[in-house]
Design an enzyme around this catalytic site. Structure first.
Site, mmCIF file in Angstrom:
data_model
loop_
_atom_site.group_PDB
_atom_site.id
_atom_site.type_symbol
_atom_site.label_atom_id
_atom_site.label_comp_id
_atom_site.label_asym_id
_atom_site.label_seq_id
_atom_site.Cartn_x
_atom_site.Cartn_y
_atom_site.Cartn_z
ATOM 1 N N THR A 19 -147.944 35.089 -39.316
ATOM 2 C CA THR A 19 -146.656 35.765 -39.501
ATOM 3 C C THR A 19 -145.568 35.136 -38.643
ATOM 4 O O THR A 19 -144.430 35.606 -38.640
ATOM 5 C CB THR A 19 -146.771 37.259 -39.138
ATOM 6 N N ASP A 21 -142.998 32.125 -36.807
ATOM 7 C CA ASP A 21 -141.855 31.347 -37.289
ATOM 8 C C ASP A 21 -142.294 30.061 -37.972
ATOM 9 O O ASP A 21 -141.792 29.712 -39.043
ATOM 10 C CB ASP A 21 -140.922 31.040 -36.102
ATOM 11 N N LEU A 22 -143.218 29.328 -37.356
ATOM 12 C CA LEU A 22 -143.666 28.059 -37.935
ATOM 13 C C LEU A 22 -144.335 28.281 -39.281
ATOM 14 O O LEU A 22 -144.106 27.527 -40.239
ATOM 15 C CB LEU A 22 -144.618 27.350 -36.982
ATOM 16 N N ALA A 23 -145.165 29.310 -39.370
ATOM 17 C CA ALA A 23 -145.854 29.598 -40.632
ATOM 18 C C ALA A 23 -144.860 29.930 -41.740
ATOM 19 O O ALA A 23 -144.994 29.458 -42.879
ATOM 20 C CB ALA A 23 -146.837 30.748 -40.438
ATOM 21 N N ARG A 24 -143.853 30.726 -41.405
ATOM 22 C CA ARG A 24 -142.895 31.155 -42.427
ATOM 23 C C ARG A 24 -141.911 30.059 -42.805
ATOM 24 O O ARG A 24 -141.516 29.931 -43.971
ATOM 25 C CB ARG A 24 -142.141 32.393 -41.958
ATOM 26 N N LYS A 148 -148.818 21.070 -30.793
ATOM 27 C CA LYS A 148 -148.387 20.756 -29.439
ATOM 28 C C LYS A 148 -147.693 21.990 -28.854
ATOM 29 O O LYS A 148 -147.242 22.848 -29.623
ATOM 30 C CB LYS A 148 -147.470 19.530 -29.422
ATOM 31 N N HIS A 240 -143.771 12.629 -29.399
ATOM 32 C CA HIS A 240 -143.084 12.030 -30.541
ATOM 33 C C HIS A 240 -142.727 10.560 -30.300
ATOM 34 O O HIS A 240 -143.099 9.678 -31.070
ATOM 35 C CB HIS A 240 -141.807 12.806 -30.863
ATOM 36 N N LYS A 331 -130.499 16.328 -26.664
ATOM 37 C CA LYS A 331 -129.919 17.448 -27.403
ATOM 38 C C LYS A 331 -128.393 17.357 -27.333
ATOM 39 O O LYS A 331 -127.826 16.729 -26.437
ATOM 40 C CB LYS A 331 -130.364 18.776 -26.782
#
Length: 484
Positions: A19, A21-24, A148, A240, A331
């Site tokens: 449920t 953030d990454l999954a959604r 990660k 990365h 950033k």
């Protein structure tokens, strides 16, 4: 464009943190795209597992909404979306207790490919791994995917590897770095080892220097609390940028296989030299018209964490001796750009006179945005008036070169998850690779902490601190311009 797609076997994929953030945002919308493309065999299932108390119907509704919010044009295919969510199940799980594990054991089948995606904090990896075995859910063929950070230093990385190794063999562990799933990153292999044009030139006899840039226009925003404990070095360079460096510098493996490729990447990391303090520039963005300062974002007015880092690296081997690799990431910079640029040396002798001779070949590999590559070559400017030379790009932007088929290129997460199901570890980091990367990174971090180095402030929307520009100017070079 005709391509051969390796088939996928029927699978059960359990997403711990299903449920989140990454999954959604990424995992499930990506899997829906693979479903629509026919790469999710009939009978395959995706099982969400998280703390939230809900039933399967509510979970399916949540994921349908997530695809509608974060998906592309495919979200309008309501018939396919209905069929996709029908393949979803959900279990409320207690990662540190016993709640939900019996139910999960009843759902996961032993006669199909099993994959378990740990989309949770690393502190829960051990608990999940232990319970998967205690409840006899996982077996010797199961695969686990871990996100990660793979530790925050060498000590914690070793501890994390030891925890996973207590329950899973290295051949079952897939440490995912989404950068390695990008189409252009994989094209580094094809460009280098599939073209006679480049490989003979890929060494210190012909290459002057290489730049690797990953620049972002956004700040740390809502991730301020996490980022202030990691910084650009831990968050970006150790994984990365290190992976991009390895792929651009590695020796040709004897074949395109998981261990062969990762063996050569490991050799690059082990050949990296310590970086002198004057070859490292750390920065922190100030407030600008489009947003607050880093310290405001991090809610830490005395933070000395870097949001930008640039460094000059050298690789001590026969191929790259004397060739500097300049890494840069930050950033709130001028433009969003992930790019590897190979600057070839000047001609040993030129038949042209004066300024017209000041040209060189440059290979630019764009990871984002506008994935593709171009090679700068020198030609005569058309028209009368003598031999006037100009530089022009031989451009291969994927969207232009491949036409409508370019739209079918999978997202990084889609590709990598399908590789997990296929059992292909080529694009995933191995445990010794992670530890070697931390072994190189730790002394640099410890060094600036011991010296009490303070990051240089830079204007939001710029190319970073002036000291980073000066670092290349001292070498008679300059950074490739960030184009907004």
């Amino acid at each position: 464009m005709v391509s051969r797609v390796i088939p996928v076997e029927t699978f059960d994929l359990v997403i711990f943190g299903g449920t989140g953030d990454l999954a959604r945002r990424k995992i499930l919308p990506g899997l829906f795209r693979r479903f629509r493309s026919g790469q999710m065999p009939v009978g395959s299932r995706i099982i969400g597992a998280a703390r939230s108390e809900m039933d399967t119907a509510a979970y399916r509704s949540m994921i349908a909404e997530a695809v509608a919010e974060f998906g592309g044009d495919e979200k309008n295919d309501t018939k396919s979306l209905d069929a996709f969510v029908a393949a979803l199940d959900y279990v409320a799980i207690d990662a540190k207790g016993d709640g939900g594990w019996v139910e999960l054991a009843g759902l996961v089948r032993s006669d199909v490919v099993q994959a378990f995606y740990f989309s949770v904090a690393p502190s829960l990896f051990g608990d999940l791994a232990e319970r998967l075995h205690t409840h006899k859910i996982a077996n010797a063929q199961s695969r686990i995917v871990v996100e990660k950070p793979f530790g925050r230093d060498l000590e914690t990385a070793r501890a994390l590897n030891k925890t996973l190794a207590a329950h899973f063999d290295e051949s079952q562990i897939y440490r995912i770095d989404h950068y390695l799933g990008k189409e252009t990153v994989q094209n580094l292999m094809a460009v280098r080892f599939g073209n006679m044009l480049f490989e003979p030139l890929w060494n210190n006899h012909y290459v002057d220097h290489i730049q690797i840039t990953v620049a972002e226009t956004v700040g740390v925003g809502g991730r301020g609390g996490y980022y202030d404990k990691s910084g650009a070095m831990r968050d970006m360079v150790q994984n990365h940028l290190m992976q991009l460096l390895c792929l651009i510098a590695m020796e040709p493996p004897n074949q395109y296989g998981p261990d062969e490729v990762r063996d050569e990447k490991l050799k690059v990391i082990r050949a990296l030299q310590p970086v002198a303090p004057h070859h490292i520039v750390r920065g922190q963005y100030d407030a600008g018209p489009d947003g607050p300062s880093y310290r405001e974002d991090a809610e830490n007015p005395r933070s000395f964490t870097e949001s930008f880092i640039a460094m000059k690296c050298e690789i001590a081997n026969w191929r790259w001796a004397g060739v500097p690799f300049y890494l840069r990431t930050g950033k709130r910079m001028k433009a969003r750009s992930s790019e590897i640029t190979v600057y070839f040396k000047d001609l040993g002798h030129t038949i042209f006179e004066g300024d017209v001779a000041r040209h060189r070949n440059i290979l630019s590999i764009r990871l984002q945005p506008n994935e593709g590559m171009d090679l700068q070559v020198t030609i005569k400017e058309p028209g009368p008036g003598g031999m006037r030379l100009i530089d022009v790009p031989l451009d291969m932007t994927f969207a232009d070169a491949l036409g409508p088929d370019a739209e079918e290129v999978p997202d990084a997460y889609e590709r990598l998850i399908m590789d997990v199901i296929r059992g292909n570890q080529t694009l995933f980091m191995r445990g010794d690779e992670v530890e070697a990367a931390w072994g190189w990174t730790d002394p640099l971090i410890n060094g600036w902490e011991a010296r009490n180095d303070v990051p240089k402030h830079y204007e939001a929307g710029s190319a970073g601190p002036e000291d980073a520009l000066a670092m290349l100017h001292r070498d008679g070079r300059k950074w490739r311009e960030l184009k907004a």
